[in-house]
Design an enzyme around this catalytic site. Structure first.
Site, PDB file in Angstrom:
ATOM      1  N   HIS A 121       0.873  -1.183   0.000  1.00  0.00           N
ATOM      2  CA  HIS A 121       0.000   0.000   0.000  1.00  0.00           C
ATOM      3  C   HIS A 121       0.908   1.231   0.000  1.00  0.00           C
ATOM      4  O   HIS A 121       1.975   1.215   0.634  1.00  0.00           O
ATOM      5  CB  HIS A 121      -0.835   0.073   1.292  1.00  0.00           C
ATOM      6  N   CYS A 180      -2.315   2.756   9.058  1.00  0.00           N
ATOM      7  CA  CYS A 180      -3.313   1.754   8.649  1.00  0.00           C
ATOM      8  C   CYS A 180      -4.514   1.754   9.588  1.00  0.00           C
ATOM      9  O   CYS A 180      -5.633   1.462   9.157  1.00  0.00           O
ATOM     10  CB  CYS A 180      -2.704   0.361   8.650  1.00  0.00           C
TER      11      CYS A 180
HETATM   12  N1  ARG Z   1      -3.673  -7.232   6.486  1.00  0.00           N
HETATM   13  C1  ARG Z   1      -4.107  -6.037   5.849  1.00  0.00           C
HETATM   14  C2  ARG Z   1      -4.067  -6.192   4.352  1.00  0.00           C
HETATM   15  O1  ARG Z   1      -3.148  -6.808   3.866  1.00  0.00           O
HETATM   16  C3  ARG Z   1      -3.262  -4.881   6.289  1.00  0.00           C
HETATM   17  C4  ARG Z   1      -3.764  -3.576   5.784  1.00  0.00           C
HETATM   18  C5  ARG Z   1      -2.882  -2.434   6.191  1.00  0.00           C
HETATM   19  N2  ARG Z   1      -3.470  -1.190   5.865  1.00  0.00           N
HETATM   20  C6  ARG Z   1      -2.848  -0.171   5.278  1.00  0.00           C
HETATM   21  N3  ARG Z   1      -3.479   0.967   5.186  1.00  0.00           N
HETATM   22  N4  ARG Z   1      -1.649  -0.296   4.773  1.00  0.00           N
HETATM   23  O2  ARG Z   1      -4.923  -5.731   3.636  1.00  0.00           O
END
Ligand code: ARG
Length: 282
Positions: A181, A275
């Site tokens: 991300h 996150c």
């Molecule tokens: N386990 C989640 C996923 O892989 C983590 C999300 C983390 N969120 C973020 N905004 N980077 O989707």
């Protein structure tokens, strides 16, 4: 198109101004690592939910102590990643775009966050057409939106955001699966100021960032791999993982106040401070 961003001079570092923010968070009542959709998640290692809740609570208390408003969305059973509220949408000038998740494991979070956004008194709430993981891949920097793609958010969603909000959207390509991300590789510090880990981006995207933000803080691999860039700034205070010690020093040198927190349990799912935090921008 040329985007002209005023550049802060060294002398201005001394007075970073904090502005009060409104955040949405989701208590990790159903947190678990029982599927793996990013390289951080190891289902054989599991996670300590009680500890995750305590760490998350300390993040919430940190925001409250800094004078910010924290609103909560009800966590839903069967959605272990719902704690990562940043992925639930994008709110810009009181208008929201909902999220549409890449992986089936998280699909139901889209409607759950949409319901919250619809009840939040915003001017408009729009259901997304393209796959987008909210503020995980869309980061607002002043009058600009930086948008990640490569692992999750469909590039079509970048155009969708530009058209919906009438704000220039700059597409950036992520190339390292650990930084799946945009908010794992880039932190917004102020209206014209960011920090990022160059190696997480394609050569062209790196050149774009260098052109737009020549004075940006460049994070090293050690800070990046503890998700040090998964940080939340109010313009002065930068809440970040306490393990990102070099980045904290760099922030101090740029006039920011780093505020370290321990979210080690949530890191096991590949998430940290940012996150867990969706900013509701009026
Ligand atoms: N386990 C989640 C996923 O892989 C983590 C999300 C983390 N969120 C973020 N905004 N980077 O989707």
């Amino acid at each position: 198109m040329t985007v002209v961003l005023p550049r802060p001079r060294a002398a201005e570092h001394a007075e970073r101004i904090a502005t009060p923010r409104r955040y949405l968070m989701c208590r990790p009542d159903h947190f678990a690592v029982d599927y793996a959709i990013n390289p951080w998640m190891d289902v054989t290692r599991g996670a300590d939910r009680a500890l995750a809740i305590r760490q998350w609570e300390s993040l919430r208390q940190t925001y409250l102590a800094l004078g910010h408003e924290v609103q909560l969305i009800d966590p839903e059973p069967g959605l272990p990643d719902m704690v990562f509220a940043a992925n639930g949408g994008l709110v810009f000038e009181g208008e929201a775009l909902g999220a549409r998740f890449t992986h089936p494991e998280r699909h139901a979070e889209g409607p759950a966050y949409l319901r919250w956004l619809r009840a939040a008194g915003l001017k408009t709430v729009t259901e997304p057409v393209h796959v987008n993981e909210g503020e995980g891949d869309f980061l607002v920097v002043g009058d600009l939106v930086l948008a990640g793609t490569g692992f999750r958010t469909d590039p079509g969603a970048h155009g969708e955001v530009q058209e919906l909000f009438g704000v220039p959207v700059v597409s950036l390509h992520l190339v390292d699966p650990r930084f799946y991300h945009l908010d794992t590789a880039l932190a917004v510090l102020g209206d014209h100021d960011i920090a990022y880990y160059p190696e997480a981006f394609s050569p062209g995207s790196r050149a774009v960032l260098q052109r737009l933000f020549p004075d940006a803080i460049l994070a090293g691999e050690q800070d990046a791999t503890v998700l040090g860039l998964n940080a939340v700034s109010d313009g002065r205070n930068v809440v970040l993982p306490s393990t990102a010690t070099d980045l904290a020093d760099q922030l101090r040198a740029h006039g920011y106040t780093p505020v370290g927190v321990d979210l080690s349990e949530l890191l096991k799912a590949g998430g940290s401070v940012k996150c867990c935090t969706l900013e509701i921008r009026a």
